[in-house]
Design an enzyme around this catalytic site. Structure first.
Site, PDB file in Angstrom:
ATOM      1  N   ASN A 153       0.801  -1.226   0.000  1.00 14.71           N
ATOM      2  CA  ASN A 153       0.000   0.000   0.000  1.00 14.71           C
ATOM      3  C   ASN A 153       0.834   1.278   0.000  1.00 14.71           C
ATOM      4  OD1 ASN A 153       0.246  -1.437   2.633  1.00 14.71           O
ATOM      5  ND2 ASN A 153      -0.402   0.531   3.441  1.00 14.71           N
ATOM      6  N   CYS A 326      -2.872   5.191   8.178  1.00 16.01           N
ATOM      7  CA  CYS A 326      -3.003   4.700   9.535  1.00 16.01           C
ATOM      8  C   CYS A 326      -1.805   5.090  10.372  1.00 16.01           C
ATOM      9  CB  CYS A 326      -3.129   3.180   9.537  1.00 16.01           C
ATOM     10  SG  CYS A 326      -4.200   2.594   8.251  1.00 16.01           S
TER      11      CYS A 326
HETATM   12  C1  LIG Z   1      -6.636  -0.028   3.080  1.00 12.22           C
HETATM   13  C2  LIG Z   1      -5.948  -1.316   3.325  1.00 12.22           C
HETATM   14  C3  LIG Z   1      -6.432  -2.219   4.282  1.00 12.22           C
HETATM   15  C4  LIG Z   1      -7.584  -1.895   5.204  1.00 12.22           C
HETATM   16  O1  LIG Z   1      -8.798  -1.890   4.545  1.00 12.22           O
HETATM   17  P1  LIG Z   1     -10.079  -1.232   5.301  1.00 12.22           P
HETATM   18  O2  LIG Z   1     -11.215  -1.515   4.393  1.00 12.22           O
HETATM   19  O3  LIG Z   1      -9.742   0.232   5.402  1.00 12.22           O
HETATM   20  O4  LIG Z   1     -10.190  -1.887   6.615  1.00 12.22           O
HETATM   21  C5  LIG Z   1      -5.790  -3.439   4.417  1.00 12.22           C
HETATM   22  N1  LIG Z   1      -4.733  -3.757   3.658  1.00 12.22           N
HETATM   23  C6  LIG Z   1      -4.238  -2.910   2.720  1.00 12.22           C
HETATM   24  C7  LIG Z   1      -3.081  -3.343   1.895  1.00 12.22           C
HETATM   25  C8  LIG Z   1      -4.826  -1.665   2.530  1.00 12.22           C
HETATM   26  O5  LIG Z   1      -4.313  -0.835   1.626  1.00 12.22           O
END
Ligand SMILES: *Cc1c(COP(=O)(O)O)cnc(C)c1O
Length: 395
Positions: A153, A326
């Site tokens: 991410n 986060c």
């Molecule tokens: C955004 C994200 C999450 C979390 O997803 P939510 O729907 O916000 O809980 C988990 N893993 C990755 C790689 C992400 O980019």
């Protein structure tokens, strides 16, 4: 002033087409899918159509393999905790993951360490890519689960998921992937790629927030997530988020059907932006330059603080990120940048831009005009930059 939203890895705008499909389920079709009368049955039908659509879009054998959740974090928690707790009784207490997973995976693994599980955190090297050999070598008799994200991410690097899937299948180890960032941007097929569990979430591909799914291959049995009613085949109770589920399926279909054209366009924009920003002295790209998501740009500029850069970008109308939404707010450098070997002081000066359908070549022009000026301005006031220049003169 120009406004550019370049933080699509954090979340995306809800597509108007998706909203339109969701609207009836937020208004007139309010029935509970578990009820037998007509508006209940209509809601039920919408949920089951969405399930079938998602199953077919990811190459699952059956709609019964799709379980709706509140998003990516819940899906990751369920896959990992549920599977590990179920397999513990069979003497399996070892998990293999990587050092740069999303916190929904890393903190879940940490929680399981407290329950007595042993976790191997694989290196991701300077290019931000897990080595298949390392996965193979880490598997042992006690391994319950391998969980490796599909695409990172923060730096967007894409992992060798098919090869990891093959290794896990060969060794009869369950394989989960957090495909939240990759979904809709990469060709994914759970059957062809030997994926046993896969997490996805709607808001990363122009769907609604608070709705995601976990694919669980038939025969794979993680512990029940929520006890209660009979929803989600009695494994995740609670009245369905009908509108969210409809939006999730619609958004995924849209993302996948427009993927090729979009990827070609975004790859070109990404590469032009990176080339342009690399002209700034003492800058670098984080993660492999080509094996990364088409919309992801992650760079470091020595001698500046990422946070100050983001503030200045915001003043210029550009929404960017220093990494994970986060973790922003805490001052530790990103665990992802540290995992690819960046020293603390360089990891601090990082910037992530992430594009979607909504971005244009004009956005790239504008960013290329603003960033060098801002970096220069910040460096003029930076004692760290002064020190770097001093060292340059002395060497
Ligand atoms: C955004 C994200 C999450 C979390 O997803 P939510 O729907 O916000 O809980 C988990 N893993 C990755 C790689 C992400 O980019």
């Amino acid at each position: 002033m120009r406004k550019i939203y370049a933080d699509n890895a954090a979340t995306t705008a809800l597509s108007p087409k998706v909203l339109e499909k969701m609207m009836p389920y937020l208004t007139t079709v309010y029935g509970n899918p578990s009820s037998l009368y007509e508006i209940g049955a209509e809601a039920k039908k919408a949920v089951e159509n969405a399930r079938a659509k998602i199953a077919s879009l990811i190459g699952a054998k059956s709609p019964n393999e799709i379980y709706f959740t509140s998003g990516g974090s819940e899906a990751d928690n369920w896959a990992i905790k549920g599977m590990c707790r179920a397999l513990k009784q069979k003497g399996k207490n070892h998990i293999i993951t990587s050092k740069f997973e999303h916190h929904a995976v890393l903190h879940t693994c940490k929680a399981l360490e407290k329950e007595g599980f042993e976790v191997t955190y694989l290196d991701v090297y300077e290019n931000g890519i897990v080595k298949v050999e390392d996965v193979k070598n880490a598997i042992k008799d006690t391994t319950a689960l391998v969980t490796i994200m599909y695409a990172n991410n923060e730096i967007g690097t894409i992992q060798p998921i098919s090869q990891i899937g093959a290794i896990c299948r060969e060794n009869r180890v369950i394989f989960h992937t957090d495909a939240v960032q990759a979904m809709g941007n990469v060709h994914i097929n759970v059957e062809e790629q030997n994926i046993d569990m896969l997490s996805l979430t709607g808001h990363k591909f122009h769907g609604p927030k608070g709705c995601g799914a976990l694919y669980i291959r038939r025969g794979v049995r993680p512990d029940v997530l929520i006890d209660g009613g009979a929803q989600e085949r009695t494994r995740r109770a609670g009245t369905e988020n009908v509108a969210g589920i409809v939006g999730l399926a619609e958004a995924l279909e849209l993302a996948i059907s427009t993927m090729e054209e979009r990827n070609a366009r975004l790859t070109k924009m990404r590469d032009r932006l990176i080339d342009g920003l690399l002209k700034i002295e003492r800058s670098r790209v984080n993660g492999d330059r080509t094996n990364r998501l088409p919309g992801n740009i992650n760079m470091c500029f020595e001698g500046i603080e990422g946070e100050s850069l983001l503030l200045r970008l915001d003043m210029a109308g550009i929404s960017a990120s220093s990494g994970s939404a986060c973790t922003s707010g805490d001052l530790d450098p990103s665990h992802v940048l540290l995992s690819i070997g960046l020293p603390h002081e360089i990891a601090h000066g990082s910037m992530r831009l992430s594009f979607s359908d909504d971005n244009t070549e004009e956005d790239v022009d504008y960013i290329l005009e603003k960033v060098p000026v801002i970096v220069d301005y910040l460096r003029q006031m930076s004692p760290l930059w002064e020190k770097i220049k001093e060292e340059e003169r002395n060497s």
